[in-house]
Structures are given as structure tokens and as C-alpha cells.
Design a protein around this motif. Structure first.
Motif, short mmCIF file in Angstrom:
data_model
loop_
_atom_site.label_atom_id
_atom_site.label_comp_id
_atom_site.label_asym_id
_atom_site.label_seq_id
_atom_site.Cartn_x
_atom_site.Cartn_y
_atom_site.Cartn_z
N ASP A 193 5.52 1.86 3.21
CA ASP A 193 5.84 1.44 1.73
C ASP A 193 7.41 0.67 1.89
O ASP A 193 7.65 -0.31 1.63
N HIS A 250 -5.09 -4.31 4.59
CA HIS A 250 -5.99 -3.40 5.10
C HIS A 250 -7.49 -3.94 5.11
O HIS A 250 -7.81 -4.70 4.05
N LYS A 290 -5.48 -4.38 -0.33
CA LYS A 290 -4.27 -3.72 -0.19
C LYS A 290 -3.34 -4.49 0.89
O LYS A 290 -3.69 -4.43 2.08
N SER A 291 -2.17 -4.77 0.50
CA SER A 291 -1.38 -5.63 1.46
C SER A 291 -0.42 -4.71 2.57
O SER A 291 -0.42 -3.65 2.24
N THR A 295 0.74 -1.09 0.02
CA THR A 295 0.11 -0.05 -0.06
C THR A 295 0.88 1.14 -0.12
O THR A 295 1.88 1.26 0.80
N ARG A 308 -12.47 -3.23 -1.40
CA ARG A 308 -11.82 -2.28 -2.59
C ARG A 308 -13.13 -1.87 -3.44
O ARG A 308 -12.95 -1.13 -4.38
#
Ligand code: FES
Ligand SMILES: [Fe+2]
Length: 423
Positions: free
Chosen positions: A161, A90, A144-145, A2, A94
Motif C-alpha cells: 500500500d 494484479h 486491483k492496481s 491493493t 474480479r
């Protein structure tokens, strides 16, 4: 991973000047504990940049098992995928952004959003989205990982990140202390969330000193109140406890040597991104566990170790966790900010996987001391928050035995400076 590129530190001049003028050796100025803008900076500069203790492997032992954790405004899922890998995502659908899974723990082959039933695999891939046009490409809408790492059965996540690179080094140094207890394969005996009426830093600071430990009569049955003192600054009334400590310490060191258990103190609380402190230390009375008489509360010992008289392994990690591992159980503590004056303290008790409640351990006996200690600490944190909220408050000096509180504040202020400099 993410991108959290938008979560830059707020740049208000009040924040910058307060960070710049922080006086070493004194408690922080009030807005650090009370102000929403400063709280926003804490989320942006601390909780989205660093490794956060979020869960234990034992909460997600099997494929499909998941647990949820809220890191400030970021709800996160930690789960075991079909290949038995640990993953974190997260907890946000989506499609139109609904919170995907409710708070808590569970097990599911797929993660199904409760709104319009978008369905994700345990690898985060979108597997099913009803009534979409032929042009719809599900591969563009996976969850989102979030970075996730297990260290000796303790699960850390990082929302950034690029997580702090020193975590590999820290993991390599603390894992030899943790592995003999085999927490990875332990069983969760209990978990509690309490909401404390104080800023998350007050919860951490309170845990870094034993200056207030006479407020913990149950804990002090076995926890030596000399923690944080030296021969030079030991108060006279703690001299008898210190003598007992020296005797217990000599005996447990012999045991550690005999069993090959690492026990040396490593204290790098404020000179690195992933500040930490680890040490094996003796306990009073029977020296086995956090119980009224110091005897083990659970029969099979963690990791099958041959003796219960091991004192405790104490680990502190910046910014949000501490841990105690005794021979018969482990307790993990995760500090999760909700608001400037509200914080969740999540406590998890782990025992040997084959221990049976009511047969091998009594849950009340196992959890009693730290449940009482947590409640007492919550009162102290609320008391501090109330006083700090008065316009009459001004930062006060730390005693020598509060050096770890200073180390925490120094680590924290250093991280804020770095974040503000990056802007
Ligand atoms: S918001 Fe999740 S399916 Fe619509
Ligand atoms: Fe305390």
C-alpha cells in the motif's frame, strides 16, 4: 491500491530466533534457503514491501501492450494504457479469481478473462460482464492496481500500500546515468527465463561477487576479474589484469568526462530501504561490449552516443535485480522467487530501436556471453543449494572481495527485522 494487509510476516519462533542470531560476515543459516516458512517471510517482508524490478518500458512501447510477471504468488500485469501511461494490475479476474492473462507478452485493446469473458479496459475498469442483473455495479469490480514506476526505461512495481519512500531519491540519482542510453525507446532483441534450482537469495548473492569468476571464461574476455578487489587484497595472479584495468579505466574516465556521462561509484547497498549500487567501469580488450573481442555487437549505439568504447554501466538494486549497459546494448536481470529452492532469472537484451536483426546485429553474438554466464551461474547456484541442504552445512565466512554479498545479507536481515517488529 491493493491492500495487502493480510500478508503479515509469519511469526514463527524459529524464524525470529534465526533472524536475531544472524552472524555478520557469514553466509545465512540453512533454513533461510531451504525452508517454506522462511520463504513465506521473504515474500511477505521483501517481495510485497519493496520495489521489484519487473519489466522494461521497451516491452510495452504502444498503448495496449502488456507483459506479465509473477512475483512469488502474485501474478502481475504491466501495461501501457490508452493514454500511454504505464500501469500495473494484479493479474487476477474480479469475477471468480481466474488468472486474467496468460504468461507472456501481447497487445490488446481490452483485457478479456478466458473464463467467463469479463472484459477490462487498459485503465483496469470493468467494461463488460455478461448476463449480470441490473443491480450489478461494474465500478466495484475494476482490476486491483499495483504501484508502478519507470526509471530511465526500467520498470519497477511495488505490491505494498505504501511503497518505500526513498525510491524517489534513488530514482533521481540513477536516472542521470541511465538517460543518455535512452532505454525507454530501445527495442527488445531477446528475453529469456531460466528456472534455477536454488533459493532467490543464492542467485543474488552469486551475482554480488567475482570470487567465482574463473568459472566464466567467456565473460572474462572483457569483464575484469578484479571486480570487488582492492590494491590491498588483490591476489598476485590478478596483477596483470589490474594493470590493464588501470590503463582502460584512465582512458574511459576521460571519455566519460568529455561526453558528460556520470560515472562515479555510488554504493548504498544496505543503509536504506531501496539499496543500490551504480558505477560506470571499463571493460577489457576493445572495451566496447560483452563480446569475444570486446567490440560492439550492434551497429547503431543506444541513445546515439558518439563512441562505442564506454565500458559498462553497472547497476545493482536490492532486492532482485542487476543491469549492465554497454554502448551497443543493455541487459537487465530480474530475480523472481518460485519456491524455496526454485527461482526464475529473467534476462532481457535491449538494442537501438532501429537496429535490425541479421543486418545490424547477429542475435547469437549479442546474447552469447550472458547466456553462457547465466548457465554457469545457474550451475553454481544449484551446487550451493545442494550443499546447503545437507545437515552438515554451517554458515561460512565471506572473503573481503565478497563484501557486497555481506551487504546484501545485511540489507535482507535488516528488512526482516523491520517486518517482524511491525507485527
Ligand atoms: S473468473 Fe474471470 S470472468 Fe469468471
Ligand atoms: Fe557468476
Amino acid at each position: 491500491m491493493t491492500s495487502l494487509g493480510d500478508t503479515k510476516a509469519p511469526e514463527g519462533p524459529r524464524v525470529r530466533s534465526a533472524v536475531a542470531r544472524r552472524a555478520a560476515g557469514r553466509s545465512l543459516e540453512a533454513p533461510f534457503y531451504t525452508d517454506r516458512e522462511f520463504f513465506g517471510l521473504d515474500i511477505a517482508a521483501i517481495f510485497t514491501r519493496h520495489w521489484i524490478f519487473a519489466a522494461v518500458d521497451a516491452e510495452v512501447p504502444e498503448p495496449g501492450d502488456y507483459t506479465t510477471v509473477d512475483i512469488g504468488p502474485y501474478p502481475v500485469i504491466v501495461l501501457r494504457d490508452e493514454e500511454e501511461n504505464l500501469r500495473a494490475f494484479h493479474n487476477v479476474c474480479r469475477h471468480r479469481g481466474a488468472r486474467l492473462l496468460d504468461a507472456g507478452r501481447g497487445s490488446a485493446g481490452n483485457l478479456v478473462c478466458g473464463y467467463h469473458k469479463w472484459t477490462y479496459g487498459t485503465d483496469g475498469a470493468l467494461r463488460y460482464a455478461p448476463s449480470q442483473p441490473a443491480s450489478f455495479d461494474p465500478s466495484c469490480f475494476g482490476l486491483k492496481s499495483v504501484h508502478v514506476r519507470s526509471v530511465g526505461g526500467l520498470v519497477f512495481v511495488c505490491l505494498a500500500d505504501r511503497p518505500p519512500a526513498d525510491f524517489d531519491d534513488v530514482a533521481a540519482r540513477i536516472e542521470p546515468y541511465l538517460l543518455p542510453h535512452d532505454l525507454r525507446h530501445a527495442k527488445v532483441a531477446a528475453r529469456s527465463d531460466i528456472v534455477e534450482d536454488g533459493n532467490w537469495k543464492l542467485v543474488m548473492e552469486n551475482n554480488r561477487e567475482c570470487y567465482h569468476c574463473d568459472g566464466h571464461p567467456e565473460l572474462l574476455r572483457t569483464f575484469f576479474p578484479t571486480y570487488g578487489y582492492t590494491e590491498e587484497n588483490l591476489p598476485p595472479q590478478l596483477r596483470p589484469a589490474h594493470e590493464r584495468y588501470l590503463r582502460a579505466d584512465a582512458e574511459t574516465r576521460e571519455t566519460y568526462e568529455r561526453l558528460g556521462l556520470p560515472y562515479a561509484l555510488i554504493e548504498e547497498l544496505d543503509n536504506r530501504a531501496t539499496g543500490f549500487r551504480i558505477q560506470r567501469d571499463a571493460l577489457d580488450l576493445a572495451g566496447e561490449s560483452f563480446t569475444a573481442d570486446g567490440k560492439a555487437a550492434c551497429r547503431p549505439l543506444l541513445g546515439g552516443l558518439p563512441t562505442p568504447r564506454l565500458g559498462h554501466l553497472a547497476l545493482h538494486m536490492q532486492p532482485n535485480s542487476w543491469f549492465h549497459v554497454v554502448a551497443d546494448h543493455a541487459i537487465t536481470f530480474s530475480v523472481l522467487p518460485l519456491a524455496p529452492d526454485k527461482t526464475v532469472l529473467r534476462t532481457t537484451w535491449l538494442v537501438h530501436p532501429e537496429a535490425t536483426e541479421g543486418v545490424d546485429y547477429d542475435l547469437d553474438t549479442l546474447t552469447k556471453i550472458w547466456t553462457a554466464t547465466n548457465e554457469q551461474d545457474a550451475h553454481l547456484v544449484a551446487r550451493a543449494q545442494r550443499g546447503i541442504s545437507s545437515p552438515a552445512y554451517e554458515p561460512g565466512p565471506y572473503a573481503p572481495t565478497e563484501y557486497q554479498v555481506e551487504a546484501f545479507c545485511n540489507w535482507y536481515i535488516t528488512r526482516l527485522r523491520e517486518a517482524l517488529d511491525d507485527d
